[in-house]
Write a protein that holds these residues in place. Sequence first.
Motif, PDB file in Angstrom:
ATOM      1  N   VAL A  88     -12.622  -7.077  29.587  1.00  0.00           N
ATOM      2  CA  VAL A  88     -12.820  -6.451  28.279  1.00  0.00           C
ATOM      3  C   VAL A  88     -11.830  -5.304  28.087  1.00  0.00           C
ATOM      4  O   VAL A  88     -11.217  -5.150  27.019  1.00  0.00           O
ATOM      5  N   ALA A  89     -11.664  -4.477  29.110  1.00  0.00           N
ATOM      6  CA  ALA A  89     -10.745  -3.343  29.004  1.00  0.00           C
ATOM      7  C   ALA A  89      -9.306  -3.818  28.784  1.00  0.00           C
ATOM      8  O   ALA A  89      -8.564  -3.233  27.976  1.00  0.00           O
ATOM      9  N   ARG A  90      -8.924  -4.875  29.490  1.00  0.00           N
ATOM     10  CA  ARG A  90      -7.554  -5.383  29.324  1.00  0.00           C
ATOM     11  C   ARG A  90      -7.372  -6.006  27.941  1.00  0.00           C
ATOM     12  O   ARG A  90      -6.340  -5.804  27.287  1.00  0.00           O
ATOM     13  N   LEU A  91      -8.374  -6.751  27.466  1.00  0.00           N
ATOM     14  CA  LEU A  91      -8.316  -7.313  26.115  1.00  0.00           C
ATOM     15  C   LEU A  91      -8.253  -6.206  25.063  1.00  0.00           C
ATOM     16  O   LEU A  91      -7.533  -6.321  24.065  1.00  0.00           O
ATOM     17  N   ALA A  92      -9.008  -5.138  25.279  1.00  0.00           N
ATOM     18  CA  ALA A  92      -9.008  -4.029  24.333  1.00  0.00           C
ATOM     19  C   ALA A  92      -7.634  -3.374  24.243  1.00  0.00           C
ATOM     20  O   ALA A  92      -7.212  -2.919  23.167  1.00  0.00           O
ATOM     21  N   SER A  93      -6.929  -3.326  25.353  1.00  0.00           N
ATOM     22  CA  SER A  93      -5.582  -2.767  25.347  1.00  0.00           C
ATOM     23  C   SER A  93      -4.627  -3.655  24.545  1.00  0.00           C
ATOM     24  O   SER A  93      -3.799  -3.158  23.767  1.00  0.00           O
ATOM     25  N   VAL A  94      -4.745  -4.975  24.721  1.00  0.00           N
ATOM     26  CA  VAL A  94      -3.912  -5.900  23.950  1.00  0.00           C
ATOM     27  C   VAL A  94      -4.276  -5.811  22.464  1.00  0.00           C
ATOM     28  O   VAL A  94      -3.406  -5.821  21.587  1.00  0.00           O
ATOM     29  N   LYS A  95      -5.563  -5.695  22.184  1.00  0.00           N
ATOM     30  CA  LYS A  95      -6.026  -5.566  20.804  1.00  0.00           C
ATOM     31  C   LYS A  95      -5.418  -4.326  20.142  1.00  0.00           C
ATOM     32  O   LYS A  95      -4.972  -4.374  18.992  1.00  0.00           O
ATOM     33  N   ARG A  96      -5.394  -3.228  20.858  1.00  0.00           N
ATOM     34  CA  ARG A  96      -4.835  -1.991  20.311  1.00  0.00           C
ATOM     35  C   ARG A  96      -3.355  -2.181  19.940  1.00  0.00           C
ATOM     36  O   ARG A  96      -2.878  -1.646  18.935  1.00  0.00           O
ATOM     37  N   ALA A  97      -2.644  -2.954  20.753  1.00  0.00           N
ATOM     38  CA  ALA A  97      -1.216  -3.153  20.504  1.00  0.00           C
ATOM     39  C   ALA A  97      -0.954  -4.034  19.290  1.00  0.00           C
ATOM     40  O   ALA A  97       0.013  -3.814  18.555  1.00  0.00           O
ATOM     41  N   TRP A  98      -1.834  -5.025  19.042  1.00  0.00           N
ATOM     42  CA  TRP A  98      -1.535  -6.025  18.019  1.00  0.00           C
ATOM     43  C   TRP A  98      -2.446  -5.964  16.796  1.00  0.00           C
ATOM     44  O   TRP A  98      -2.091  -6.468  15.742  1.00  0.00           O
ATOM     45  N   ASP A  99      -3.617  -5.380  16.921  1.00  0.00           N
ATOM     46  CA  ASP A  99      -4.539  -5.279  15.788  1.00  0.00           C
ATOM     47  C   ASP A  99      -5.344  -3.983  15.883  1.00  0.00           C
ATOM     48  O   ASP A  99      -6.565  -4.002  16.056  1.00  0.00           O
ATOM     49  N   PRO A 100      -4.678  -2.839  15.781  1.00  0.00           N
ATOM     50  CA  PRO A 100      -5.365  -1.556  15.997  1.00  0.00           C
ATOM     51  C   PRO A 100      -6.443  -1.256  14.967  1.00  0.00           C
ATOM     52  O   PRO A 100      -7.370  -0.489  15.259  1.00  0.00           O
ATOM     53  N   SER A 101      -6.359  -1.859  13.767  1.00  0.00           N
ATOM     54  CA  SER A 101      -7.365  -1.615  12.733  1.00  0.00           C
ATOM     55  C   SER A 101      -8.479  -2.656  12.731  1.00  0.00           C
ATOM     56  O   SER A 101      -9.350  -2.636  11.863  1.00  0.00           O
ATOM     57  N   ASN A 102      -8.434  -3.584  13.692  1.00  0.00           N
ATOM     58  CA  ASN A 102      -9.465  -4.621  13.842  1.00  0.00           C
ATOM     59  C   ASN A 102      -9.625  -5.464  12.578  1.00  0.00           C
ATOM     60  O   ASN A 102     -10.732  -5.742  12.126  1.00  0.00           O
ATOM     61  N   VAL A 103      -8.501  -5.882  12.019  1.00  0.00           N
ATOM     62  CA  VAL A 103      -8.527  -6.804  10.875  1.00  0.00           C
ATOM     63  C   VAL A 103      -9.168  -8.125  11.289  1.00  0.00           C
ATOM     64  O   VAL A 103      -9.930  -8.729  10.525  1.00  0.00           O
ATOM     65  N   PHE A 104      -8.875  -8.558  12.526  1.00  0.00           N
ATOM     66  CA  PHE A 104      -9.407  -9.831  13.018  1.00  0.00           C
ATOM     67  C   PHE A 104     -10.691  -9.551  13.791  1.00  0.00           C
ATOM     68  O   PHE A 104     -10.703  -9.477  15.022  1.00  0.00           O
ATOM     69  N   SER A 105     -11.766  -9.399  13.040  1.00  0.00           N
ATOM     70  CA  SER A 105     -13.059  -9.024  13.635  1.00  0.00           C
ATOM     71  C   SER A 105     -14.117 -10.100  13.479  1.00  0.00           C
ATOM     72  O   SER A 105     -15.216  -9.961  14.028  1.00  0.00           O
ATOM     73  N   ARG A 106     -13.832 -11.165  12.731  1.00  0.00           N
ATOM     74  CA  ARG A 106     -14.812 -12.234  12.557  1.00  0.00           C
ATOM     75  C   ARG A 106     -14.676 -13.219  13.707  1.00  0.00           C
ATOM     76  O   ARG A 106     -14.182 -14.342  13.565  1.00  0.00           O
TER      77      ARG A 106
END
Length: 441
Positions: free
Chosen positions: A416-434
């Motif tokens: 989860v922590a590693r995925l969260a780091s990748v998420k921050r790099a590519w979708d910091p505003s959490n547009v892809f949340s569905r």
Amino acid sequence: MQIDELVSALPDRVLARGDQGWEAARHFHSGTGDPDAIVRVDSVADVVAAVRWAADQHVPILVRGGGHSAWGTVPGGLTLDLSALDGVDLDGSTVRVGGGATWGHVAEVLSGHSLGLSSGDTASVGVGGLTLGGGIGWMVRAWGLAADQLVGAQLVAASGEVVEVTDAAHPELMWALRGGGGNFGVITRFDFRAHPLPAVVFATLTLAGDSRPLLRTVREVMRDAPRELTVTFMDVPAMDPNAPAGATLTAVWAGDDEDAARAALAPLLRAEGVADAAIETTSYPDILLDMPAADPEVPMPGFVGGNTLLHELSDEAIDRLVSFRESNAASVLLLRSLGGAYGDVAPADSAFPGRDATWFAMAGAFDIPGLVDDESRPRIQAAWDAIEALGSGVYGNFTTSTDPVFASKMYPAGTVARLASVKRAWDPSNVFSRNHNVLPA
């Protein structure tokens, strides 16, 4: 929400409530959606325009391919219908698949070239959702997950940037796409490594009596079985004429060597509890299921249960699973063998959990009035919880949960922590949340 700018950018692509075609467009394979708008994209440029608009407007995006996900029922947001992006192109053993393609279409194209990919079991399932969630298919022991065959992807990020993703160019993002779900962008093209597959050997064993002895035999056989062989045990109630009631063991041999398949299956064919058996060599597309779409007038009942990845199919696990099925008339039990190529992948090499698992297990009772009530529901859930406690990790593609924190149940904390780091790099505003959402670190 103002969609005028979106309509101007994508004329004849955008539908909103009240528009002609809206009702048909909001129905998808597994249900009926109520988004704020639907964009039926026809190109990568359409995806870019829609993503940029959604990011600017802070509107969450749902990506729809085959439409088997429960996320389509969550109201609001922008639905991107990728179904027109369904091309399948071959370049040697590399197959490039559009983000809106379904596995039945891919299997048909590849079959004509005596090639195959390990996909889902159902023809209408989308390539995108299954792959990003891992993808446990009929060739999981021979070739691993669908995600394990992924060698590249074209992704539209939350910024609108079109990114070519490979292990060399963006290794962390590529790692995340192999099992981390749709958290990181819209995949408009998947690149897979295909495998020679002239045909498959398909066996169906009809079972009778107590399933426990048979499952113990299956467990022992699969410990040393050739990795070409994958088996599935199912016990279903008399609810659907397309799925005859009772217990069956189905098996697929990845290849056309029927003698080798029969030799591997021999201990099962003579096992206690096998009432009948049918074995045939056929094409891979012919074994994919044809699941009927949801009927809006007859909603699917709830489901009390879940799934887990079992390190071992122990006697205790077998007893708890079979007892669950026996105790609930309208319930289903499914087991699929893992191991082989699935276990060849090191835990750190993909986001998918439980690489040491040898079995995938799913059980649940249908929440039908008259069969399940407020008094029995906690008992059923407790019985499932006792099964889940024996496993490690949850397969997100086999859950209907739209709980926004479900990802923490699916993955170990480090993943989860590693995925969260990748998420921050590519979708910091959490547009892809569905999706089974991982929040940016």
